[in-house]
Design a protein around this motif. Structure first.
Motif, PDB file in Angstrom:
ATOM      1  N   ASN A 144      43.105   7.762  61.084  1.00 48.15           N
ATOM      2  CA  ASN A 144      42.370   6.668  60.448  1.00 48.15           C
ATOM      3  C   ASN A 144      41.280   6.154  61.371  1.00 48.15           C
ATOM      4  O   ASN A 144      40.187   5.789  60.921  1.00 48.15           O
ATOM      5  CB  ASN A 144      43.334   5.533  60.100  1.00 48.15           C
ATOM      6  CG  ASN A 144      42.663   4.407  59.339  1.00 48.15           C
ATOM      7  OD1 ASN A 144      42.114   4.609  58.259  1.00 48.15           O
ATOM      8  ND2 ASN A 144      42.681   3.210  59.903  1.00 48.15           N
ATOM      9  N   LEU A 145      41.547   6.128  62.667  1.00 50.18           N
ATOM     10  CA  LEU A 145      40.537   5.721  63.648  1.00 50.18           C
ATOM     11  C   LEU A 145      39.301   6.606  63.547  1.00 50.18           C
ATOM     12  O   LEU A 145      38.167   6.111  63.438  1.00 50.18           O
ATOM     13  CB  LEU A 145      41.137   5.786  65.050  1.00 50.18           C
ATOM     14  CG  LEU A 145      40.167   5.693  66.236  1.00 50.18           C
ATOM     15  CD1 LEU A 145      39.511   4.320  66.287  1.00 50.18           C
ATOM     16  CD2 LEU A 145      40.893   5.985  67.549  1.00 50.18           C
ATOM     17  N   CYS A 146      39.517   7.928  63.549  1.00 49.76           N
ATOM     18  CA  CYS A 146      38.378   8.852  63.455  1.00 49.76           C
ATOM     19  C   CYS A 146      37.682   8.729  62.102  1.00 49.76           C
ATOM     20  O   CYS A 146      36.449   8.712  62.029  1.00 49.76           O
ATOM     21  CB  CYS A 146      38.853  10.288  63.663  1.00 49.76           C
ATOM     22  SG  CYS A 146      39.435  10.657  65.324  1.00 49.76           S
ATOM     23  N   GLY A 147      38.468   8.633  61.036  1.00 47.39           N
ATOM     24  CA  GLY A 147      37.884   8.565  59.702  1.00 47.39           C
ATOM     25  C   GLY A 147      37.062   7.315  59.476  1.00 47.39           C
ATOM     26  O   GLY A 147      36.027   7.360  58.793  1.00 47.39           O
ATOM     27  N   MET A 148      37.494   6.192  60.034  1.00 51.13           N
ATOM     28  CA  MET A 148      36.775   4.935  59.829  1.00 51.13           C
ATOM     29  C   MET A 148      35.524   4.834  60.689  1.00 51.13           C
ATOM     30  O   MET A 148      34.605   4.083  60.355  1.00 51.13           O
ATOM     31  CB  MET A 148      37.694   3.758  60.122  1.00 51.13           C
ATOM     32  CG  MET A 148      38.836   3.590  59.124  1.00 51.13           C
ATOM     33  SD  MET A 148      38.261   3.249  57.448  1.00 51.13           S
ATOM     34  CE  MET A 148      37.655   1.570  57.635  1.00 51.13           C
ATOM     35  N   LEU A 149      35.475   5.580  61.787  1.00 53.71           N
ATOM     36  CA  LEU A 149      34.321   5.489  62.686  1.00 53.71           C
ATOM     37  C   LEU A 149      33.290   6.582  62.436  1.00 53.71           C
ATOM     38  O   LEU A 149      32.158   6.475  62.909  1.00 53.71           O
ATOM     39  CB  LEU A 149      34.781   5.539  64.147  1.00 53.71           C
ATOM     40  CG  LEU A 149      35.704   4.405  64.595  1.00 53.71           C
ATOM     41  CD1 LEU A 149      36.040   4.551  66.073  1.00 53.71           C
ATOM     42  CD2 LEU A 149      35.075   3.041  64.330  1.00 53.71           C
TER      43      LEU A 149
ATOM     44  N   PHE B 174      35.073  -0.706  64.682  1.00 55.61           N
ATOM     45  CA  PHE B 174      34.640  -0.783  63.281  1.00 55.61           C
ATOM     46  C   PHE B 174      33.915  -2.100  63.000  1.00 55.61           C
ATOM     47  O   PHE B 174      32.985  -2.132  62.175  1.00 55.61           O
ATOM     48  CB  PHE B 174      35.851  -0.643  62.365  1.00 55.61           C
ATOM     49  CG  PHE B 174      35.516  -0.664  60.893  1.00 55.61           C
ATOM     50  CD1 PHE B 174      34.763   0.350  60.324  1.00 55.61           C
ATOM     51  CD2 PHE B 174      35.948  -1.706  60.089  1.00 55.61           C
ATOM     52  CE1 PHE B 174      34.451   0.333  58.970  1.00 55.61           C
ATOM     53  CE2 PHE B 174      35.643  -1.729  58.734  1.00 55.61           C
ATOM     54  CZ  PHE B 174      34.890  -0.711  58.177  1.00 55.61           C
ATOM     55  N   ARG B 175      34.328  -3.167  63.655  1.00 55.38           N
ATOM     56  CA  ARG B 175      33.661  -4.467  63.457  1.00 55.38           C
ATOM     57  C   ARG B 175      32.236  -4.456  63.976  1.00 55.38           C
ATOM     58  O   ARG B 175      31.426  -5.293  63.577  1.00 55.38           O
ATOM     59  CB  ARG B 175      34.472  -5.569  64.144  1.00 55.38           C
ATOM     60  CG  ARG B 175      35.808  -5.842  63.466  1.00 55.38           C
ATOM     61  CD  ARG B 175      36.631  -6.861  64.200  1.00 55.38           C
ATOM     62  NE  ARG B 175      35.989  -8.167  64.225  1.00 55.38           N
ATOM     63  CZ  ARG B 175      36.522  -9.260  64.796  1.00 55.38           C
ATOM     64  NH1 ARG B 175      37.708  -9.166  65.381  1.00 55.38           N
ATOM     65  NH2 ARG B 175      35.893 -10.403  64.782  1.00 55.38           N
ATOM     66  N   ARG B 176      31.925  -3.500  64.863  1.00 53.26           N
ATOM     67  CA  ARG B 176      30.571  -3.398  65.414  1.00 53.26           C
ATOM     68  C   ARG B 176      29.787  -2.214  64.852  1.00 53.26           C
ATOM     69  O   ARG B 176      28.651  -1.982  65.261  1.00 53.26           O
ATOM     70  CB  ARG B 176      30.662  -3.272  66.946  1.00 53.26           C
ATOM     71  CG  ARG B 176      31.035  -4.596  67.599  1.00 53.26           C
ATOM     72  CD  ARG B 176      31.661  -4.407  68.962  1.00 53.26           C
ATOM     73  NE  ARG B 176      31.928  -5.716  69.569  1.00 53.26           N
ATOM     74  CZ  ARG B 176      32.950  -6.494  69.217  1.00 53.26           C
ATOM     75  NH1 ARG B 176      33.764  -6.099  68.259  1.00 53.26           N
ATOM     76  NH2 ARG B 176      33.132  -7.669  69.816  1.00 53.26           N
ATOM     77  N   LYS B 177      30.398  -1.507  63.933  1.00 57.45           N
ATOM     78  CA  LYS B 177      29.747  -0.321  63.370  1.00 57.45           C
ATOM     79  C   LYS B 177      28.674  -0.725  62.357  1.00 57.45           C
ATOM     80  O   LYS B 177      28.863  -1.653  61.556  1.00 57.45           O
ATOM     81  CB  LYS B 177      30.800   0.551  62.658  1.00 57.45           C
ATOM     82  CG  LYS B 177      30.229   1.813  62.015  1.00 57.45           C
ATOM     83  CD  LYS B 177      31.348   2.641  61.407  1.00 57.45           C
ATOM     84  CE  LYS B 177      30.789   3.812  60.612  1.00 57.45           C
ATOM     85  NZ  LYS B 177      29.994   4.727  61.460  1.00 57.45           N
ATOM     86  N   ASP B 178      27.551  -0.037  62.424  1.00 62.94           N
ATOM     87  CA  ASP B 178      26.452  -0.283  61.494  1.00 62.94           C
ATOM     88  C   ASP B 178      26.712   0.510  60.213  1.00 62.94           C
ATOM     89  O   ASP B 178      26.649   1.743  60.212  1.00 62.94           O
ATOM     90  CB  ASP B 178      25.121   0.151  62.132  1.00 62.94           C
ATOM     91  CG  ASP B 178      23.949  -0.085  61.193  1.00 62.94           C
ATOM     92  OD1 ASP B 178      24.078  -0.928  60.266  1.00 62.94           O
ATOM     93  OD2 ASP B 178      22.906   0.575  61.381  1.00 62.94           O
ATOM     94  N   ILE B 179      27.038  -0.187  59.149  1.00 62.86           N
ATOM     95  CA  ILE B 179      27.329   0.450  57.864  1.00 62.86           C
ATOM     96  C   ILE B 179      26.126   0.314  56.962  1.00 62.86           C
ATOM     97  O   ILE B 179      25.783  -0.791  56.530  1.00 62.86           O
ATOM     98  CB  ILE B 179      28.569  -0.167  57.206  1.00 62.86           C
ATOM     99  CG1 ILE B 179      29.788   0.009  58.126  1.00 62.86           C
ATOM    100  CG2 ILE B 179      28.836   0.466  55.845  1.00 62.86           C
ATOM    101  CD1 ILE B 179      31.039  -0.634  57.603  1.00 62.86           C
TER     102      ILE B 179
END
Length: 284
Positions: free
Chosen positions: A158-163, A278-283
């Motif tokens: 899940n870590l890899c998939g979410m990032l 994930f909280r710092r990821k640019d979506i």
């Protein structure tokens, strides 16, 4: 988070990767059992049928990491591909809730697939072979270790998939990671299984003569052996290997609670790292 979980579980019920993974893992488990069962009268003449069932009960779990990696990658990757994560953010859901919701779903699916495959093998095997030749306490501990192992696998994938926003890239990364776990575990187990001494061998024509025992240059000792053993016990691939192979189960059963603690450390570390990034990821 309840709304997120409700929506995600509804999506899982219709997911081809979920049902496909379940069929693959359960089919692999039954395939191993029936192969052993078929060969008992001709090959394994000294092994009773209950012993065969005990031998096969968890053997398919060596493949579990790959099956879990495929589902987790496709599940999270589809959310990026269809813009579902962006829509969740627009509706006011926090990134932490989204991340944990996805982890809970991946964890639940991993546990469900593993439990169903084991119980299906146990049910079919009990009908054909009788009660497995395995103490109840040993079975329960292996089952508990397996549950924690599934949660650890799910946290990593899940870590890899979410990032990783790309579904194809996430799938490739997770599958390669799952294969790397298995390859590394097999190497570590092979090195740790080397005997301390080996006999001298001399070949004269067609005659092979065994002499006195000499130190085995391939034997791992000292701090290197402790590191290899720790990695085997700590990493998910090593735990999968020890659960799957009956001759190695005694090793993991020497410290079952410690194995669960190792998995718990991976779960906490992976989820905290994933939430932070994930909280710092640019979506987009």
């Amino acid at each position: 988070m309840r709304k997120l979980l409700r929506a995600d579980f509804l999506r899982i019920k219709k997911s081809k990767s979920f049902w496909g993974g379940l069929v693959v893992l359960a089919g692999f488990a039954l395939g191993i059992f029936f192969d052993f069962y078929r060969r008992v009268p001709r090959v394994y003449t000294t092994i009773s049928l209950p012993e065969v069932l005990a031998e096969c009960l968890f053997q398919h779990m060596i493949l579990a990491g790959i099956v879990f990696s495929v589902f987790c990658s496709l599940f999270t990757g589809t959310e990026y591909e269809e813009g579902t994560i962006r829509n969740k953010l627009v509706t006011g859901q926090s990134r932490t809730s989204i991340y944990l919701s996805n982890y809970i779903c991946c964890m639940t699916v991993s546990i469900f697939q593993a439990v169903v495959s084991v119980l299906l093998t146990l049910a079919v095997g009990t009908v054909l072979c009788g009660k497995p030749y395995m103490p109840a306490e040993q079975f329960l501990w292996l089952f508990v270790i397996l549950l924690f192992l599934c949660m650890a696998y799910a946290s990593i994938y899940n870590l890899c998939g979410m990032l990783i926003s790309s579904k194809s890239h996430a799938s490739m990364a997770n599958v390669l990671l799952a294969v790397a776990f298995i390859v590394l575990a097999s190497y570590l187990v092979m090195k740790l299984g080397q005997p301390e001494t080996v006999p001298q061998v001399s070949i004269t024509g067609d005659t092979i003569t065994y002499g006195e025992e000499i130190p085995n240059p391939g034997y791992v000792k000292g701090i290197q052996r402790e590191i290899y053993q720790f990695l085997t016990d700590f990493l998910p691939g090593g735990q999968s290997y020890q659960i799957s192979i009956s001759s190695l189960q005694n090793q993991i059963l020497r410290h079952p609670a410690l194995s669960c603690c190792y998995s718990a450390i991976i779960i906490i570390a992976a989820n905290l790292t994933g939430i932070f990034m994930f909280r710092r990821k640019d979506i987009k």
